[in-house]
Design an enzyme around this catalytic site. Structure first.
Site, PDB file in Angstrom:
ATOM      1  N   GLU A 121       0.820  -1.217   0.000  1.00  0.00           N
ATOM      2  CA  GLU A 121       0.000   0.000   0.000  1.00  0.00           C
ATOM      3  C   GLU A 121       0.857   1.272   0.000  1.00  0.00           C
ATOM      4  OE1 GLU A 121      -2.778  -0.396   3.255  1.00  0.00           O
ATOM      5  OE2 GLU A 121      -4.075  -1.711   2.089  1.00  0.00           O
ATOM      6  N   GLU A 145      -6.707  -7.723  -0.743  1.00  0.00           N
ATOM      7  CA  GLU A 145      -7.339  -7.563   0.569  1.00  0.00           C
ATOM      8  C   GLU A 145      -8.815  -7.203   0.400  1.00  0.00           C
ATOM      9  OE1 GLU A 145      -5.483  -5.012   3.420  1.00  0.00           O
ATOM     10  OE2 GLU A 145      -3.472  -5.841   3.092  1.00  0.00           O
TER      11      GLU A 145
END
Length: 529
Positions: A196, A265
């Protein structure tokens, strides 16, 4: 067939099973060696496109005795892959001194996965987030990194890059040594570098862009032999697959036509904070999101988390996170099935697998049909389908997804010469373009209700919908003052004398959350401590 002594209880049985499976895992060849690649449609395993369901399990958030059961329940629930982060601070607590024992025995965890015929997605990072300790942008890093002169984390900075490369190489080399990559007959099919980073890249300017390229080149230079992923990284280089992390990813498209759509995710719950309610995501919504992802061209999906587990010791990040990382997952913190979430998602996975031949056969995209203002169909078939008629027997492969994205209204739609009733916010899956095998809003699996009680009723209260109130204005630990004496190691080996207040982490090096100060004050000629 295994036999157990009947008087040793469940813990003994769990340990015995784990030991038995471990013995089998160390002796077994998991797979015939196979290569992993990808195209614009899917991950390609052994030359075949695959639609993959992944279960997120963090090995340090469970005991090794739990690992075989968690992996088996994930497999039974329809998972093809287990996904985990690699936790640098757990594996290298002191620079150059490595820990791969107990809850950090990554090799054992990987071999358990392979022994049960599942694949492994290893997210090395080494930044993990994961609500782990050591601060928002440093989660999963060992504290000793701070003491390296000139270091700046997660940007084009040679001191940091040197340490990061050394650790990533250590993990890749260990996996090679243990024959755990797919081309060696092991379970590892995917790796991840960084995590991320796109969320913060802009703060570093050109240094951030250069760091992304460096991280990609460094990862590829290690010769792991399987694809690398960067999640939430829209500028990932062409050689790295960028992927989605969110509650919904059906609209996600990778940054290149040559890459498949991966969802690393899917937040099927959330972490809990002290004083708040335990978050809950209805399984109908979770199933809707997953079905929509595959309906619109997705190919790899991972639940974050399928099993959340426990923040042992001091691993919970801040602020105010609980020691539980249950995450409203299909398998709860204790390794028990959460129903109906586990059962409903199992049924969803079975329906998607029935569609897999059609999903992998269509190369350029599904046939799209507008069924109403907020209703649509995506059809995966070996040839063009006349949707006004029943599917011909000449259409050898055909699967369809019918979606109603209206959140309030049930709608009846006409397609394939028949009528289909779609509940609000739902997807119906038709593996043969005729019969509905599954609808995301219709829960038919068993439902169980768990109540959470404390040894003292004043400490917590069970409420509706599985929420737990950890504190409210009526919760009192005591209505009287009390005292508690705790020995303070003022004169221990770690004590020192100095002037002024010190930065906590510089002193404790993350070994303790507590830093005791003792001072002396002289009043009217008398010495007071």
């Amino acid at each position: 067939m295994l036999g157990f002594p009947i008087d040793h209880g469940v813990p003994f049985v769990a340990a015995f099973v784990a030991a038995t499976l471990w013995a089998a895992a160390t002796a077994a060849v998991f797979f015939e060696p196979f290569n992993v690649s990808y195209d614009h449609r899917a991950i390609i395993i052994g030359g075949k496109r695959r639609m993959l369901i992944s279960a997120g399990i963090h090995y340090p958030r469970a005991t090794p005795d739990m690992w075989p059961g968690l992996i088996a329940k994930s497999k039974e629930g329809g998972a093809d892959v287990i996904q985990t982060y690699v936790f640098w601070n757990g594996h290298e607590p002191v620079r150059g001194q490595y820990n791969f024992q107990g809850r950090y025995d990554l090799v054992k965890f990987a071999k358990f996965i392979g022994s049960q015929g599942l694949f492994l997605h290893l997210r090395i990072g080494p930044y993990v987030c994961a609500e782990w300790n050591f601060g928002l942008m440093r989660r999963g890093f060992p504290v000793w990194l701070r003491d390296i002169p000139g270091i700046i984390f997660r940007t084009k900075n040679k001191p940091f890059e040197d340490e990061m490369q050394r650790f990533v190489k250590k993990i890749v080399d260990l996996m090679k040594q243990e024959m755990l990559f797919s081309w060696q007959g092991g379970p590892i099919i995917l790796l991840q570098i960084e995590n991320e980073y796109g969320n913060i890249e802009g703060h570093f300017g050109q240094g951030g862009k250069d760091y992304v390229k460096w991280a990609a080149d460094m990862a590829l230079s290690l010769g792991a032999g399987v694809p690398w992923v960067m999640c939430r990284q829209t500028d990932a280089p062409e050689t790295i697959i960028d992927s989605c992390n969110a509650f919904y990813c059906d609209g996600f498209r990778p940054n290149s036509y040559s890459k498949p759509a991966l969802w690393t995710e899917d937040w099927n719950g959330w972490f809990a904070s002290w004083g708040g309610r335990v978050p809950h995501r209805p399984v109908q919504d979770n199933a809707f999101a997953v079905a929509r992802f595959f309906q619109r061209g997705g190919s790899y999906h991972n639940y974050y988390m399928f099993f959340g587990g426990t923040n042992f010791g001091r691993t919970a990040g801040g602020p105010l996170q609980t020691t539980s990382y249950d995450y409203d997952a299909p398998i709860d913190e204790y390794g028990l099935l959460t129903q109906p979430k586990w059962g409903h998602l199992k049924d969803l996975h079975a329906a998607i697998k029935l569609c897999e031949p059609a999903l992998v056969a269509v190369d350029d995209g599904p046939q799209y049909v507008k069924l109403g203002p907020m209703q649509e169909a995506h059809i995966y078939a070996s040839e063009f389908v006349d949707t006004s008629k029943s599917v011909s027997e000449n259409v050898s492969i055909c699967s369809a997804f019918l979606a109603n994205i209206n959140e309030q209204k049930t709608v009846t739609v006409n397609i394939f010469g028949g009528t289909y009733t779609l509940p609000p916010w739902s997807v119906s899956i038709l593996p043969n373009c005729i019969h509905t095998a599954f609808n995301t809003a219709k829960v038919t699996s068993q439902t169980s209700i768990k109540t959470i009680k404390s040894a003292s009723p004043s400490y917590s209260n069970a409420t509706k919908h599985g929420h737990v109130v950890l504190y409210n204005e009526n919760t009192l630990f005591s209505n009287k003052w009390g005292t508690f004496q705790e020995p303070i190691g003022t004169w221990g080996n770690n004590s020192f004398t100095a002037q002024g207040i010190f930065e906590h982490l510089n002193v404790t090096k993350d070994i303790s959350d507590y830093l005791w100060y003792s001072t002396r004050i002289c009043l009217a000629g008398e010495m007071k401590i």
